[in-house]
Design an enzyme around this catalytic site. Structure first.
Site, mmCIF file in Angstrom:
data_model
loop_
_atom_site.group_PDB
_atom_site.id
_atom_site.type_symbol
_atom_site.label_atom_id
_atom_site.label_comp_id
_atom_site.label_asym_id
_atom_site.label_seq_id
_atom_site.Cartn_x
_atom_site.Cartn_y
_atom_site.Cartn_z
ATOM 1 C CD1 TRP A 1 -2.157 -2.297 1.879
ATOM 2 C CD2 TRP A 1 -3.312 -1.425 0.160
ATOM 3 N NE1 TRP A 1 -3.290 -2.570 1.256
ATOM 4 C CE2 TRP A 1 -3.841 -2.609 0.090
ATOM 5 C CE3 TRP A 1 -3.197 0.374 -1.248
ATOM 6 C CZ2 TRP A 1 -5.103 -2.660 -0.887
ATOM 7 C CZ3 TRP A 1 -4.517 -0.403 -2.198
ATOM 8 C CH2 TRP A 1 -4.853 -1.642 -1.752
ATOM 9 C CE LYS B 1 -9.310 -2.980 3.108
ATOM 10 N NZ LYS B 1 -8.368 -1.713 2.601
ATOM 11 C CG ASP C 1 -3.298 4.154 3.826
ATOM 12 O OD1 ASP C 1 -4.427 3.551 4.638
ATOM 13 O OD2 ASP C 1 -2.891 3.239 3.063
HETATM 14 C C1 PLP Z 1 -7.341 -1.679 1.277
HETATM 15 C C2 PLP Z 1 -6.267 -0.598 1.294
HETATM 16 C C3 PLP Z 1 -6.704 1.056 1.038
HETATM 17 C C4 PLP Z 1 -7.163 0.807 -0.385
HETATM 18 O O1 PLP Z 1 -8.496 1.353 0.399
HETATM 19 P P1 PLP Z 1 -10.085 1.397 -1.183
HETATM 20 O O2 PLP Z 1 -11.193 1.787 -0.185
HETATM 21 O O3 PLP Z 1 -9.837 0.321 -1.893
HETATM 22 O O4 PLP Z 1 -9.478 2.276 -2.136
HETATM 23 C C5 PLP Z 1 -5.280 1.570 1.304
HETATM 24 N N1 PLP Z 1 -4.682 1.491 2.158
HETATM 25 C C6 PLP Z 1 -4.816 -0.069 2.572
HETATM 26 C C7 PLP Z 1 -3.582 0.458 4.312
HETATM 27 C C8 PLP Z 1 -5.597 -0.474 2.728
HETATM 28 O O5 PLP Z 1 -5.936 -1.392 4.126
#
Ligand code: PLP
Length: 363
Positions: free
Chosen positions: A103, A194, A170
């Site tokens: 990511w 998540k 993030d």
């Molecule tokens: C799932 C995830 C993303 C992407 O999320 P989307 O909602 O699919 O754009 C970005 N960063 C991390 C750490 C993730 O787990």
């Protein structure tokens, strides 16, 4: 209340607390006597405004978000933020990124379209977060992914900025799993799907002094200053997702474990779940996790079967045992157990017992 539902180890969209799903079902046709489903309400009406205000206040309380941070309810997901953050913060200048997995690598690639990106450090295939970072004092911000969902790498402490450069994190896949040291953060973002709620909602926590720096090309609906000035209602927010996330916040507030309550109880249970699973993997001669213990994720536990020919039968047997979605990400293969807040300890105990039975049969 006992459940007959299987345990769902999906990385996201992921399992939600069963009491929340039940409450959503109960309130589906008529929210609190309003005669409307939450999906059918005006986002500016008093009913929905009360839902959104409570959700924001509960989130602020749970994570102890300081008063000089704004909480924004947006759309676009984590990947959207990979562009939205540099459009808002980079001023077209320098951005440093520490690569700890898939990511953060994607974040760096997207930010390159808006800024001069430097990779400050790269975990490569070492499985341990590198120590030496090449940082620029005049960078607009430093980007980290504090929990790498695919690789299972987590920062257990945030770095202290030596040069005053704001830290952007993030937190998509571990938001609300542990407290955050806001004194070290300029901006945090994460999608809800998540650990927080349904897909569609993206949360941004931004320090007020970082507002008002957006590039001219930044769409108004993604301009943090504009969104903040309209209390996240510049355009229609993802109302249903905000409502469900709000119920999850209430669930976390009331969560009890090991004599603790709220986020502290959730964090303690997450520590215990992760320890149980990693200990089982480390003790086995069939399974292995390849991440250094210093940075293993409490949320996403990737593991490999040393005999890969067993992968298909492992997944089929797990499913038959009521353990769903254990397949690893296609880019790394193997297995992955995502054990977010809503995964009860009993789910991890069931997984560990399955791992042992399977190894005894096939190891
Ligand atoms: C799932 C995830 C993303 C992407 O999320 P989307 O909602 O699919 O754009 C970005 N960063 C991390 C750490 C993730 O787990």
């Amino acid at each position: 209340m006992t459940s007959s539902r299987p345990f769902n180890f999906a990385p996201g969209p992921a399992t939600l607390p069963e009491p929340v799903l039940r409450q959503v079902a109960e309130e589906m046709l008529d929210w609190h006597g309003s005669g409307m489903s939450v999906m059918e309400m005006s986002h500016r009406g008093k009913e929905f405004v009360s839902i959104a205000e409570r959700a924001e206040a509960d989130l602020r309380e749970l994570l102890a978000v300081p008063a000089n941070f704004r909480i924004l309810f947006m759309q676009g997901g984590g990947l959207g933020e990979n562009a939205i953050v540099p459009m808002n913060l980079s001023r077209g200048g320098k951005v440093d990124v520490v690569i700890t997995g898939s990511w953060s690598r994607k974040s760096a690639a997207e930010a390159r379209r808006y800024a001069d990106v430097q990779i400050a450090a790269d975990i490569g295939k070492t499985g341990v977060i590198p120590r030496d970072w090449q940082l620029r004092d005049d960078a607009a911000y430093l980007h980290l992914c504090t929990n790498e969902t695919i690789d299972g790498v987590e920062f257990h402490d945030l770095p202290q900025s030596a040069n005053g450069v704001p830290l952007v994190i993030d937190i998509s896949s571990h938001m609300l799993s542990r407290p955050i040291d806001w004194s070290r953060v300029g901006l945090a973002f994460g999608g809800a799907q998540k650990n927080v709620g349904p897909a569609g909602l993206t949360m941004v926590f931004v320090r007020e002094d970082l507002l008002g720096r957006a590039l001219d090309i930044c769409p108004s609906a993604f301009n943090y200053e504009t969104v903040a000035a309209h209390q996240s209602m510049f355009n229609t927010p993802p109302t249903f997702a905000i409502y469900v996330a709000g119920l999850v916040f209430q669930w976390v507030k009331g969560f009890e474990y090991a004599g603790l309550r709220g986020l502290a109880a959730i964090e303690r249970q997450n520590i215990d779940k992760a320890r149980l699973l990693y200990e089982a993997l480390d003790a086995s001669s069939l399974y292995e996790n390849r991440v250094d213990p210093s940075c293993r994720s409490r949320m996403n536990v990737p593991f490999f079967l040393k005999n890969e020919a067993l992968n298909e039968v492992f997944l089929a047997d797990a499913k038959a045992a009521g353990l769903l979605q254990l397949k690893g990400h296609k880019s790394v293969g193997g297995m992955r157990a995502s054990i977010y807040n809503a995964m009860p300890l009993a789910g991890v105990q069931a997984l560990v017992s399955f791992l042992k039975t399977f190894e005894a049969r096939h190891g």
